[in-house]
Design an enzyme around this catalytic site. Structure first.
Site, PDB file in Angstrom:
ATOM      1  CD  GLU A  99      -3.019   1.185   0.658  1.00 31.43           C
ATOM      2  OE1 GLU A  99      -3.179   0.228  -0.127  1.00 31.43           O
ATOM      3  OE2 GLU A  99      -3.823   2.108   0.800  1.00 31.43           O
ATOM      4  CG  ASP A 100       1.418   2.761   3.387  1.00 32.45           C
ATOM      5  OD1 ASP A 100       0.404   3.032   2.731  1.00 32.45           O
ATOM      6  OD2 ASP A 100       1.407   2.525   4.601  1.00 32.45           O
TER       7      ASP A 100
END
Ligand code: MN
Length: 768
Positions: A98-99
């Protein structure tokens, strides 16, 4: 985006991990070794290293290195949840996809399918819940479970949430409230269902801290200021009991355990009490190390020892050992009068009973928390027992608890396989644009969704967007999808939909519509036949019609009418059959099913015209786009025919021959009522002449769509646009374009190109 293993390995070789984090990794591994059935240390070390590298430039809202978050999440998974090493590895990696610029593919090749899948599951659930106000907690819980193919996704999510709650202080107030509400309504009850008692209790306390900060602080401070006093009291209470139990030869533990702030708050609210008025801020526990029958007897003996020291309040005595709670909870409960005349709650049980009570094999899961029950509070979840009737769900909770309680160290592979969650292979949970949840059977499509919303929406649905992107109407919806239906008043159900819808509602409504349309076609066919018979001066009664239909191999006359009504059968052939002649030879290509009923009428009338033209010694008109013979030619604006279209000519009162497409909406009218003015025509092979064609476009209303359309038409296809009008409504775009083309081939090419444009749902020839 890093996607090559070699690149990653080069990066990892140069990675320097700060000593502080090396130390925390060792602590994590220590907890893993102590609690987990088997530990692949290499896997966990590698997961740590990759996560450390991936997050190397990130910091948390609190300012510390981001890696401390996944490390803590992994620690919760190992220490508090006690899942397995794969869960711990996935916990370390859970925020990387995700990051950071680490790809899922790379995660797959580095850690295998399972770790990647769990990480992906955590990411997906995260994105569904992001910035969404949640209602209908029970459904949301099901949604979450249905999105997780592997139950370890949920376990990582618990751990993630617990750590986020512990560090919620660094976020803005608004975000705190949203996350705390979600935790209270969704995660705490779910943890409870999984038997994760301690996780649940901490989640509840932390959500209260942010939802009712004043009450929480007041209780926390109250408990704190009186802690010394309470501890002294507990000590004073325990000492004589300990001495007596030791004398009697018991192997035991005794301690005072404070109750959770959440449960104290609940009690204050429920009974309208101040903190000072609540005596049982703690309970005394006696845990006996004895098993089986001996253990049960010891509990009773310990009870006698205790009540010989402090008089019991008879009304408060409960024997859950002889009669366990329905969830398997066993313990003796009593309240005795302690020093200074204060009532003190006591729980006596064996170590085994205690283990079940705390982390529960069968714990709590069928235990309904009634509003008056222990542990409920002002904000107590209303739906803790909402799933009580759902045995599948209950079975799953029990199964997960069993897995967590009784890991099988001898067969780690089996353990992993058993974690596969396939309970939800029957239902999916999708969001409406308003964020409401809708339950649909697995395999449901946007059409099912549309009919579920409303029959009218189903009838007029023309396209669908999932999470903002256009999808085919036959797309199989996935749990967590946000579905938006585009409608057009002109749209009617497509019989093909029957082949992919899965809900009864959708298929029955579509079938009903098809039957209705069939009824109309039958009626229309009957009328066409009657007219034809009348013109042929044939008077047939029903019986004769039935007989003729049978002679044409129709099972019923109704079937014949239907085929006439839909243009599948030419009524002239019926006349020919009745007259005992061969069917009239028809030069037009055989109509395809589904083509406009007008088509056959047109062909039929064209035949008549052709015959009359032949009689008059004239050949059919050949159109070349210019003046021809002695007749002026014009192109009908209603259907804008282009070379290649099937056409007919219609002699207007001014003496011009207007060229119409045979599938023009006006054709039946012109051909039936004024057949004598119909002139058969053919296209000449002409390339240099430009014809006007009209198109209708439907799609999503997005920025730049008009310029994309004009670019396709004028630049790439070197065609001129005569006019373009665009309307939009509810995010839906409808455009009408008139343009110049040389023939049908070119027009079709343009239509294809337009259809391929992003966000275009359909391109049609204008028919009126
Ligand atoms: Mn996280």
């Amino acid at each position: 985006m890093i996607s090559a293993s070699a690149d990653l390995h080069r990066q990892l070789d140069d990675l320097h991990v700060e000593p502080e984090y090396e130390r925390r990794l060792r602590v994590l591994l220590e907890h893993c070794r102590r609690n987990l059935p088997s530990v692949d240390e290499r896997l966990i070390r590698r997961a740590f290293k990759v996560a450390y590298w991936a997050h190397r430039n990130d910091r948390r809202a609190s300012g510390e290195l981001y890696i401390s978050h996944p490390l803590e999440v992994a620690l919760i998974a190992a220490r508090d949840i006690r899942a397995d090493d794969v869960t711990v590895a996935a916990a370390l990696l859970h925020d990387t996809v995700e990051d950071t610029d680490l790809s899922l593919t790379l995660l797959q090749s580095e850690f295998g399918e399972t770790v990647a899948q769990i990480t992906d599951g955590v990411t997906k659930i995260g994105s569904v819940f992001e910035n969404r106000a949640l209602g209908q907690a029970e459904n949301v819980r099901k949604l979450m479970l249905s999105m997780a193919s592997d139950v370890r996704v949920i376990l990582v999510k618990f751990a993630d949430r617990l750590h986020n709650m512990r560090t919620l202080g660094s976020l803005k107030r608004e975000k705190q409230v949203r996350i705390a509400t979600e935790t209270h309504d969704l995660f705490a009850p779910l943890a409870h269902r999984f038997g994760l008692h301690e996780v649940k209790s901490e989640l509840e306390d932390l959500s209260l801290k942010y939802l009712e900060p004043e009450a929480f602080q007041q209780i926390a401070q109250g408990l704190n200021t009186k802690r010394r006093q309470r501890e002294r009291f507990i000590k004073e209470f325990i000492e004589p009991v300990r001495a007596e139990l030791e004398d009697a030869g018991f192997d035991f533990e005794i301690y005072g355990r404070p109750k959770s702030i959440y449960s104290i708050y609940g009690k204050m609210r429920k009974q309208g009490l101040e903190l000072d008025e609540i005596y049982d801020l703690f309970a005394i526990r006696v845990i006996l190390n004895a098993e089986g029958k001996q253990g049960r007897e010891d509990c009773w003996r310990a009870y006698s020892v205790l009540t010989a020291l402090y008089p019991p309040i008879a009304a408060r005595f409960r024997d859950f050992i002889s009669v366990p709670k329905s969830n398997g909870y066993q313990s003796l409960h009593t309240t005795v009068i302690g020093p200074k005349g204060r009532p003190v709650e006591i729980q006596i049980r064996t170590a085994e009973m205690h283990e079940i009570a705390e982390r529960g094999v069968a714990a709590h899961w069928k235990y309904k928390e009634t509003p008056g029950g222990n542990g409920s509070a002002g904000r107590a979840p209303q739906d803790v027992s909402a799933g009580a009737g759902d045995t599948r769900l209950d079975d799953m909770y029990a199964w997960v608890r069993d897995l967590l309680e009784n890991p099988r160290p001898d067969d780690a592979g089996e353990f992993v396989r058993e974690f596969q969650l396939n309970l939800y292979d029957e239902e999916i949970y999708v969001f409406t644009p308003n964020g409401d949840l809708m339950t649909l059977p697995r395999g449901a499509t946007p059409v099912d969704f549309a009919f579920q919303v409303h029959t009218e929406v189903g009838f007029h649905c023309i396209g669908a967007k999932v999470d903002g992107k256009m999808v085919p109407l036959s797309y199989a919806l996935q749990s967590g999808d946000q579905v938006e239906i585009l409608t057009s008043k002109k749209q009617t159900p497509n019989p093909d939909w029957i082949s992919f819808v899965v809900t009864h509602k959708a298929s029955s409504r579509i079938r009903h519509w098809i039957n209705e349309r069939r009824r109309k076609a039958v009626k229309h066919g009957r009328q066409l036949l009657d007219k034809k018979l009348k013109r042929a001066k044939l008077a047939l009664d029903e019986q004769q019609i039935n007989k003729a239909a049978a002679g044409l191999k129709y099972s019923t006359a109704r079937q014949l009418f239907f085929e006439i009504g839909t243009g599948l059968f030419d009524p002239s052939d019926f006349v020919a059959h009745v007259r005992g002649r061969q069917p009239v030879e028809d030069e037009a290509p055989a109509p395809k099913p589904g083509e406009s009923p007008a088509l056959l009428e047109v062909d039929e009338m064209a035949n008549i015209a052709r015959e009359s033209a032949r009689e008059q010694g004239r050949t059919a008109l050949v159109i070349d786009g210019e003046r021809h013979t002695d007749l002026a030619i014009g192109y009908a604006t209603c259907c804008t025919p282009v070379p290649g279209d099937s056409v007919f000519g219609f002699l207007s009162k001014t003496g011009t021959v207007k060229i119409h497409r045979k599938d023009c909406r006006n054709a039946p009218n012109l051909l039936l009522r004024q057949a004598e003015r119909v002139i058969p025509v053919e296209w000449a092979r002409q390339k240099d002449v430009q014809f006007v064609a009209s198109l209708r476009l439907v799609g999503e209303d997005r920025v730049g769509i008009v310029s994309d359309i004009t670019t396709v038409i004028s630049k790439s296809l070197k065609t001129n646009i005569r006019s373009i009008t665009v309307g939009s409504e509810d995010g839906m775009f409808e455009g009408a374009i008139t343009l110049y083309v040389s023939d049908l081939k070119q027009l079709r090419r343009i239509m294809k190109r337009l259809e391929r444009l992003d966000g275009i749902y359909g391109v049609y020839r204008s028919e009126e």
